[in-house]
Write a protein that holds these residues in place. Structure first.
Motif, PDB file in Angstrom:
ATOM      1  N   LEU A 240      12.037   4.283   3.550  1.00  0.00           N
ATOM      2  CA  LEU A 240      10.879   5.060   2.683  1.00  0.00           C
ATOM      3  C   LEU A 240      10.212   3.999   1.695  1.00  0.00           C
ATOM      4  O   LEU A 240       8.785   3.902   1.631  1.00  0.00           O
ATOM      5  CB  LEU A 240      11.204   6.527   2.100  1.00  0.00           C
ATOM      6  N   TYR A 241      11.070   3.423   0.960  1.00  0.00           N
ATOM      7  CA  TYR A 241      10.563   2.942  -0.121  1.00  0.00           C
ATOM      8  C   TYR A 241      10.173   1.554   0.255  1.00  0.00           C
ATOM      9  O   TYR A 241       9.025   0.976  -0.214  1.00  0.00           O
ATOM     10  CB  TYR A 241      11.683   2.502  -1.401  1.00  0.00           C
ATOM     11  N   ALA A 242      10.595   0.950   1.390  1.00  0.00           N
ATOM     12  CA  ALA A 242      10.022  -0.359   1.884  1.00  0.00           C
ATOM     13  C   ALA A 242       8.564  -0.231   2.313  1.00  0.00           C
ATOM     14  O   ALA A 242       7.485  -0.961   2.176  1.00  0.00           O
ATOM     15  CB  ALA A 242      11.028  -0.930   2.806  1.00  0.00           C
ATOM     16  N   ARG A 248      -0.681  -4.318   2.863  1.00  0.00           N
ATOM     17  CA  ARG A 248      -1.748  -4.347   3.787  1.00  0.00           C
ATOM     18  C   ARG A 248      -1.612  -3.359   4.809  1.00  0.00           C
ATOM     19  O   ARG A 248      -0.574  -3.340   5.231  1.00  0.00           O
ATOM     20  CB  ARG A 248      -1.915  -5.601   4.167  1.00  0.00           C
ATOM     21  N   ARG A 249      -2.690  -2.760   4.900  1.00  0.00           N
ATOM     22  CA  ARG A 249      -2.576  -1.617   5.978  1.00  0.00           C
ATOM     23  C   ARG A 249      -2.354  -2.080   7.296  1.00  0.00           C
ATOM     24  O   ARG A 249      -3.019  -3.312   7.769  1.00  0.00           O
ATOM     25  CB  ARG A 249      -3.793  -0.749   6.097  1.00  0.00           C
ATOM     26  N   ALA A 250      -1.914  -1.283   8.411  1.00  0.00           N
ATOM     27  CA  ALA A 250      -1.407  -1.777   9.595  1.00  0.00           C
ATOM     28  C   ALA A 250      -2.858  -1.869  10.509  1.00  0.00           C
ATOM     29  O   ALA A 250      -3.690  -0.853  10.220  1.00  0.00           O
ATOM     30  CB  ALA A 250      -0.727  -0.681  10.339  1.00  0.00           C
ATOM     31  N   THR A 271       4.469 -14.157   4.265  1.00  0.00           N
ATOM     32  CA  THR A 271       4.689 -15.377   3.885  1.00  0.00           C
ATOM     33  C   THR A 271       4.953 -15.469   2.335  1.00  0.00           C
ATOM     34  O   THR A 271       4.660 -14.528   1.685  1.00  0.00           O
ATOM     35  CB  THR A 271       3.662 -16.524   4.307  1.00  0.00           C
ATOM     36  N   PRO A 272       5.832 -16.383   1.959  1.00  0.00           N
ATOM     37  CA  PRO A 272       6.179 -16.616   0.311  1.00  0.00           C
ATOM     38  C   PRO A 272       4.594 -16.785  -0.208  1.00  0.00           C
ATOM     39  O   PRO A 272       4.448 -16.080  -1.409  1.00  0.00           O
ATOM     40  CB  PRO A 272       6.810 -17.647   0.080  1.00  0.00           C
ATOM     41  N   GLU A 273       3.669 -17.508   0.241  1.00  0.00           N
ATOM     42  CA  GLU A 273       2.433 -17.327  -0.398  1.00  0.00           C
ATOM     43  C   GLU A 273       1.550 -16.348  -0.168  1.00  0.00           C
ATOM     44  O   GLU A 273       0.779 -15.865  -1.298  1.00  0.00           O
ATOM     45  CB  GLU A 273       1.639 -18.544   0.331  1.00  0.00           C
ATOM     46  N   ASN A 274       1.676 -15.398   0.957  1.00  0.00           N
ATOM     47  CA  ASN A 274       0.943 -14.199   0.921  1.00  0.00           C
ATOM     48  C   ASN A 274       1.968 -12.957   1.408  1.00  0.00           C
ATOM     49  O   ASN A 274       1.967 -12.482   2.697  1.00  0.00           O
ATOM     50  CB  ASN A 274      -0.110 -14.536   1.988  1.00  0.00           C
ATOM     51  N   PRO A 275       3.005 -12.535   0.576  1.00  0.00           N
ATOM     52  CA  PRO A 275       3.872 -11.568   0.853  1.00  0.00           C
ATOM     53  C   PRO A 275       3.365 -10.165   1.290  1.00  0.00           C
ATOM     54  O   PRO A 275       2.131  -9.706   0.830  1.00  0.00           O
ATOM     55  CB  PRO A 275       4.534 -11.425  -0.445  1.00  0.00           C
ATOM     56  N   PHE A 277       5.011  -7.398   1.378  1.00  0.00           N
ATOM     57  CA  PHE A 277       5.635  -6.368   0.616  1.00  0.00           C
ATOM     58  C   PHE A 277       5.366  -6.615  -0.768  1.00  0.00           C
ATOM     59  O   PHE A 277       5.731  -7.822  -1.342  1.00  0.00           O
ATOM     60  CB  PHE A 277       7.169  -6.297   0.934  1.00  0.00           C
ATOM     61  N   ALA A 278       5.260  -5.697  -1.726  1.00  0.00           N
ATOM     62  CA  ALA A 278       5.149  -5.853  -3.247  1.00  0.00           C
ATOM     63  C   ALA A 278       6.820  -6.008  -3.550  1.00  0.00           C
ATOM     64  O   ALA A 278       7.549  -5.748  -2.826  1.00  0.00           O
ATOM     65  CB  ALA A 278       4.607  -4.593  -3.842  1.00  0.00           C
ATOM     66  N   ARG A 279       6.770  -6.352  -4.953  1.00  0.00           N
ATOM     67  CA  ARG A 279       8.229  -6.593  -5.337  1.00  0.00           C
ATOM     68  C   ARG A 279       9.227  -5.601  -5.563  1.00  0.00           C
ATOM     69  O   ARG A 279       8.565  -4.561  -5.978  1.00  0.00           O
ATOM     70  CB  ARG A 279       7.942  -7.286  -6.832  1.00  0.00           C
ATOM     71  N   TRP A 280      10.296  -5.557  -5.003  1.00  0.00           N
ATOM     72  CA  TRP A 280      11.069  -4.588  -5.040  1.00  0.00           C
ATOM     73  C   TRP A 280      11.619  -4.264  -6.446  1.00  0.00           C
ATOM     74  O   TRP A 280      12.039  -5.225  -7.110  1.00  0.00           O
ATOM     75  CB  TRP A 280      12.268  -4.820  -4.039  1.00  0.00           C
ATOM     76  N   ASP A 281      11.443  -2.966  -6.762  1.00  0.00           N
ATOM     77  CA  ASP A 281      12.070  -2.553  -8.026  1.00  0.00           C
ATOM     78  C   ASP A 281      13.025  -1.500  -8.010  1.00  0.00           C
ATOM     79  O   ASP A 281      12.783  -0.594  -7.586  1.00  0.00           O
ATOM     80  CB  ASP A 281      10.559  -1.791  -8.726  1.00  0.00           C
ATOM     81  N   ASP A 282      14.200  -2.204  -8.556  1.00  0.00           N
ATOM     82  CA  ASP A 282      15.294  -1.312  -8.599  1.00  0.00           C
ATOM     83  C   ASP A 282      15.419   0.093  -9.265  1.00  0.00           C
ATOM     84  O   ASP A 282      15.948   0.729  -8.904  1.00  0.00           O
ATOM     85  CB  ASP A 282      16.662  -2.453  -8.904  1.00  0.00           C
TER      86      ASP A 282
END
Length: 332
Positions: A240-242, A248-250, A271-275, A277-282
Motif C-alpha cells: 500500500l505504501y509503495a 507517475r500515473r500508469a 532510474t536514479p536520475e528519474n526515480p 518512487f518518492a523517498r521512503w519515509d520510515d
C-alpha cells in the motif's frame, strides 16, 4: 460490428437503472448483483455486518452492497465466482493456478463495487449541501477509475492485455483459521488484500507491475514460507505504501478494433536520475503499519523510535534475513 464500451466516469453516470458494467438499461431494480459473492457472505456470516466506507464514518451492511447488473453480466460473474470459490476452498496451491486475468476480474469487482458506493455517497452528500452544485471528481481519478472499469469490462468484451500486466498480484502461504475472512481495500489507489483459508493475496490493481518489482526482494525472501498473520499484514502495508509513493500515473495504449480491444501497459521507467518512487519515509510507513498491526495492540510509538527504522516481523533489522514465522510468539 464495432465493440461497444461503457465509461460511467465521463459523466459520473451511476444509477440503479443502468448496468454498472455495460451501461445497458435495466428493466427492474431487482437486476443486481452483490459486491461480495453470496458464498462469502454466507460462509463468514457477513450479511448483517457493516463495512466502513472511505469517509470512515458511514457503514453499509455487506448485504446492501449491490451493483445494478444485467442478466448476462450477473451470469458471467456467477460463473467467475464458482471458479474462484472452487480454488479458494482448496487453498494456496489451487489459488496459485488461477489465471491472473481471472483473479484480477474477481478482485476488481469487489474494489469497484466499493468505489461505486463511495462515489454514490459523495454525490448524495454534495447534492444535499447544494442542489445546484454538481459533484466533481478529479481528472486523475476519472482517468484511473475509467481505465479500471475498462479492464473490468474484459469479463464481457474481448480485451487483450498485451505485454506487461497492468497490475501486481502476489499470493503467499498464510497460517489462518478457516473461519477468517480478512479483506481490505484502498479504493483511491486501487489496493487490495485478502487473507483466508491458508493463503493471502496482496495486489495493486493499476500499477503496471511497479510495486511488485519494487517489493520483489521481500517476496523472494518469503518464497513458500507459511507466514504468521502479522507478517502478512506487514507485507500488505509495504504494498500500500509503495503504491502511494509512485510519482507517475500508469500509462496504457488502448487500441479498439472491430473484434477486440488491445490494452498495452507502457513500461515503467525507474532510474536514479528519474526515480519512479518518492523517498521512503520510515516515520510515515510506521503510521501505515500501525493501522495494519492494530489487532496486536501495536501503536506507532511501539513500531518506531527515530532515528531507528521501524520494527519488522519480515526482516531482521541487522542482517536483513527473513524472520522465520515459527519464531514469532504473537497470537494468531
Amino acid at each position: 460490428m464495432p465493440i461497444s464500451l461503457f465509461n460511467p466516469f465521463e459523466t459520473l453516470h451511476l444509477d440503479a437503472a443502468t448496468c454498472f458494467l455495460t451501461g445497458a438499461d435495466l428493466l427492474s431494480a431487482d437486476e443486481q448483483i452483490g459486491v461480495f459473492p453470496d458464498w462469502i457472505l454466507e460462509r463468514f456470516s457477513l450479511r448483517e455486518k457493516k463495512m466502513r466506507m472511505m469517509d470512515q464514518v458511514t457503514g453499509i451492511r455487506y448485504d446492501d452492497l449491490k451493483l445494478p447488473a444485467s442478466g448476462d453480466v450477473k451470469t458471467a460473474f456467477e460463473n467467475l465466482d464458482a471458479e474462484i470459490k472452487k480454488a479458494f476452498d482448496k487453498g494456496y496451491e489451487e489459488v496459485k493456478k488461477i489465471p491472473e486475468e481471472r483473479l484480477f476480474l474477481w478482485m476488481a469487482r469487489l474494489v469497484y463495487g466499493v468505489v461505486y458506493h463511495d462515489l454514490c455517497l459523495e454525490i448524495e452528500r454534495a447534492t444535499k449541501k447544494d442542489k445546484e452544485k454538481e459533484f466533481r471528481l478529479s481528472t486523475l481519478l476519472k482517468e484511473r477509475f475509467g481505465k479500471f472499469h475498462l479492464m473490468l469490462q474484459s469479463l464481457m468484451v474481448p480485451i487483450e492485455f498485451k505485454g506487461l500486466k497492468p497490475w501486481t498480484i502476489r499470493i503467499v502461504r498464510l497460517k489462518y483459521s478457516k473461519d477468517t475472512f480478512n479483506y481490505k481495500d484502498e479504493p483511491t489507489n486501487l489496493n487490495f488484500s485478502l487473507g483466508m483459508n491458508d493463503f493471502g493475496i496482496v495486489a495493486c490493481l493499476q500499477d503496471n507491475g511497479a510495486v511488485g518489482k519494487n517489493q520483489q526482494d521481500i517476496i523472494d525472501k518469503i518464497s513458500d514460507k507459511i507466514l504468521h498473520p502479522i507478517q502478512f499484514e506487514e507485507l500488505c502495508a509495504r504494498f500500500l505504501y509503495a503504491n502511494y509513493l509512485i510519482k507517475r500515473r500508469a500509462q496504457h495504449t488502448i487500441q479498439q478494433m472491430d473484434e477486440k480491444v488491445v490494452i498495452e501497459s507502457v513500461p515503467v521507467i525507474d532510474t536514479p536520475e528519474n526515480p519512479l518512487f518518492a523517498r521512503w519515509d520510515d516515520n510515515m510507513f510506521a503510521q501505515v503499519l500501525a493501522g495494519y498491526w492494530e489487532p496486536w495492540g501495536l501503536i506507532k510509538s511501539d513500531i518506531i523510535t527515530l532515528p531507528d527504522a521501524p520494527i519488522s516481523f519480515l526482516e531482521n533489522d541487522y542482517t536483513h534475513e527473513f524472520i522465520e514465522p515459527e519464531s514469532i510468539t504473537l497470537p494468531f
